[in-house]
Design an enzyme around this catalytic site. Structure first.
Site, short mmCIF file in Angstrom:
data_model
loop_
_atom_site.label_atom_id
_atom_site.label_comp_id
_atom_site.label_asym_id
_atom_site.label_seq_id
_atom_site.Cartn_x
_atom_site.Cartn_y
_atom_site.Cartn_z
N ASN A 7 0.88 -1.17 0.00
CA ASN A 7 0.00 0.00 0.00
C ASN A 7 0.92 1.22 0.00
O ASN A 7 1.49 1.59 1.02
CB ASN A 7 -0.88 -0.04 1.26
CG ASN A 7 -1.83 1.13 1.34
OD1 ASN A 7 -1.77 2.05 0.51
ND2 ASN A 7 -2.69 1.12 2.33
N ARG A 91 -2.53 -2.12 -3.53
CA ARG A 91 -3.73 -1.33 -3.31
C ARG A 91 -3.66 -0.10 -4.23
O ARG A 91 -2.70 0.66 -4.16
CB ARG A 91 -3.80 -0.87 -1.86
CG ARG A 91 -4.98 0.02 -1.64
CD ARG A 91 -4.86 0.78 -0.35
NE ARG A 91 -6.03 1.63 -0.19
CZ ARG A 91 -6.03 2.75 0.53
NH1 ARG A 91 -4.94 3.15 1.12
NH2 ARG A 91 -7.12 3.46 0.63
N HIS A 180 -12.71 3.02 0.07
CA HIS A 180 -12.74 1.94 1.09
C HIS A 180 -13.47 0.70 0.56
O HIS A 180 -13.98 -0.10 1.35
CB HIS A 180 -13.48 2.37 2.38
CG HIS A 180 -12.85 3.46 3.16
ND1 HIS A 180 -13.58 4.48 3.74
CD2 HIS A 180 -11.56 3.71 3.47
CE1 HIS A 180 -12.77 5.29 4.38
NE2 HIS A 180 -11.53 4.85 4.23
N ARG A 241 -11.21 15.58 7.78
CA ARG A 241 -11.99 16.00 6.61
C ARG A 241 -13.40 16.40 7.02
O ARG A 241 -14.00 15.76 7.89
CB ARG A 241 -12.09 14.87 5.57
CG ARG A 241 -10.77 14.51 4.96
CD ARG A 241 -10.95 13.49 3.84
NE ARG A 241 -9.76 12.71 3.68
CZ ARG A 241 -9.72 11.38 3.60
NH1 ARG A 241 -10.84 10.67 3.64
NH2 ARG A 241 -8.58 10.77 3.44
N GLU A 384 -8.13 -5.20 5.21
CA GLU A 384 -7.96 -4.88 3.79
C GLU A 384 -6.79 -5.65 3.18
O GLU A 384 -6.85 -6.04 2.03
CB GLU A 384 -7.77 -3.36 3.63
CG GLU A 384 -9.09 -2.63 3.84
CD GLU A 384 -8.93 -1.13 4.08
OE1 GLU A 384 -8.53 -0.77 5.21
OE2 GLU A 384 -9.21 -0.35 3.17
#
Ligand code: ADP
Length: 397
Positions: A7, A91, A180, A241, A384
């Site tokens: 990743n 990823r 996601h 965010r 993940e």
């Protein structure tokens, strides 16, 4: 087969070497400050201590080299040679409309990922650098791209179109993509399995509440809506965010604070969310500790956060004309009983009843609703990396 899961960010690189048949992590870690002074690699063999080594990593190629060396280290390594890495799973943040599934990486695939760069200018180029670096070190090893957006490609037009001139969609691909996806896919399937039900017959809402946070509606195993949009900025209030705001606020703040568009976007991405609202932290552990001391800013922030999640659950229940199961996952979703209780306090009208004792338990998959709750509510830890390793194994076999 051992799968190396990568990743890759602009200055960091997370990795895990997974025995994909036994589904066991052999070793994992991360490289930080790539291309910046003081770069370092953290390496941890399964069951071992974390080791940190400071070493120059001017580019991701050196970082991957360090990872491969660490994995083969005589004392703490877990493989003898690179031949023991059967495949690499990468990823990739944005697959646009080109990728509705994971895919084996070829030159054509790399070109197609590059065409999505405009949609994720901070992430995709870094993901591609990771692919290049791995190809340099392991030219013959098959590699697979697993996209954050792919699972959401089943959304219907009515869910992914914005109320904007249609030509922006046609010319620039402005639409909801969602992120996601690997987590929403993994957790919804795991949830059905855990409940002993067939996902094909289920209406599931997954709340992925981490630093970044998103909700998705999964009907009969397919995503029908999700809260993140063209970018990961839309939807829930997140760590830093903003999530949903009135778009006119952009102009308003720009004028008041004398900021250009980059300045406002920086505020919305990095200085907002629970960190900006509370002025305390983006980390829920700090916010919960402050709440316990009666800190007003923490209290109003956490209540607004929970309320936003609950509103999305209501919206997605409407989208699917019902809901059978709700899953909480990721950092806050897995470790925040207070947040889960707060969210579920709005869901009495759905017949949701929480078993507070079960809700306090930590660890593995966990049913936190009572037996007579009309909707099953669960904590399902996301994974993940394992999902990427599974996809990689499936495609290279
Ligand atoms: P990401 O992968 O998006 O960086 P994670 O899913 O790891 O994020 O979630 C990180 C967040 O999870 C932290 O910022 C923190 O708010 C929250 N978190 C982690 N552990 C706990 C805990 N024990 N209690 C409450 N919140 C936690």
């Amino acid at each position: 087969m051992n799968v190396l899961v990568i990743n890759c960010g602009s200055s960091s690189l997370k990795y895990q070497l997974i025995d994909s048949l036994k589904e066991e992590v052999l070793a994992k870690g991360l490289c930080e400050r790539i291309g910046i002074e003081g770069s370092q690699i953290v390496y941890q063999k399964a069951g071992g201590e974390k080791e940190t080594t400071v070493a120059p990593m001017p580019t991701h190629t050196e970082a991957i080299g360090m990872v491969l060396d660490a994995l083969q280290n005589e004392k703490t390594g877990v493989i003898k040679s690179l031949d023991e890495i059967g495949a690499v799973g990468h990823r990739i943040v944005h697959g646009g409309e080109k990728f509705a599934e994971s895919t084996v990486i070829t030159d054509e695939v790399i070109e197609a990922i590059k065409e999505c760069n405009e949609l994720a200018p901070l992430h995709n180029p870094a993901n591609l650098i990771g692919i290049d670096a791995c190809r340099e070190h392991m030219p013959g090893t098959p590699m697979v791209a697993v996209f954050d957006t792919a699972f959401h490609q089943t959304m219907p037009e009515k869910a992914y179109l914005y109320g904007l001139p249609y030509e922006y969609y046609e010319k620039y691909g402005v639409r909801r993509y969602g992120f996601h996806g690997t987590s929403h896919n993994y957790v919804s399937h795991r949830m059905a399995e855990f409940l002993g039900k067939n996902i094909e017959d289920m209406k599931i809402i997954v709340c992925h509440l981490g630093n970044g946070a998103s909700v998705s509606a999964v009907m009969n195993g397919k995503c029908v809506d999700t809260s993140m949009g063209l970018t990961p900025l839309e939807g829930l209030i997140m760590g830093t965010r903003s999530g949903d705001i009135d778009p006119a606020i952009v102009e308003f703040i720009a004028k008041k604070e004398n900021l250009d568009i980059d300045g406002v976007m920086d505020v919305l991405n990095k200085k907002s969310g629970v960190a900006g609202m509370s002025g305390i932290s983006s980390d829920f552990r700090d916010l919960e500790a402050a709440e316990e001391e009666g800190n007003e800013a923490a209290i109003r922030t956490l209540r607004a956060y929970e309320y936003r999640v609950a509103k999305y659950i209501g919206a997605y229940t409407a989208a699917m004309n019902g809901v059978d199961a709700i899953a909480f996952t990721a950092g806050v979703g897995e470790n925040g009983p207070v947040t889960r209780t707060g969210v579920c306090s709005y869901l009495g009208y759905l017949g949701v009843k929480i078993d507070e004792e079960a809700n306090q338990r930590r660890g593995a998959d966990n049913l936190i609703s009572t037996k007579d709750s009309k909707v099953a509510v669960c904590v399902i830890p996301t994974n993940e990396e394992l999902a990427i390793a599974r996809e990689t194994l499936r495609l290279v076999r």
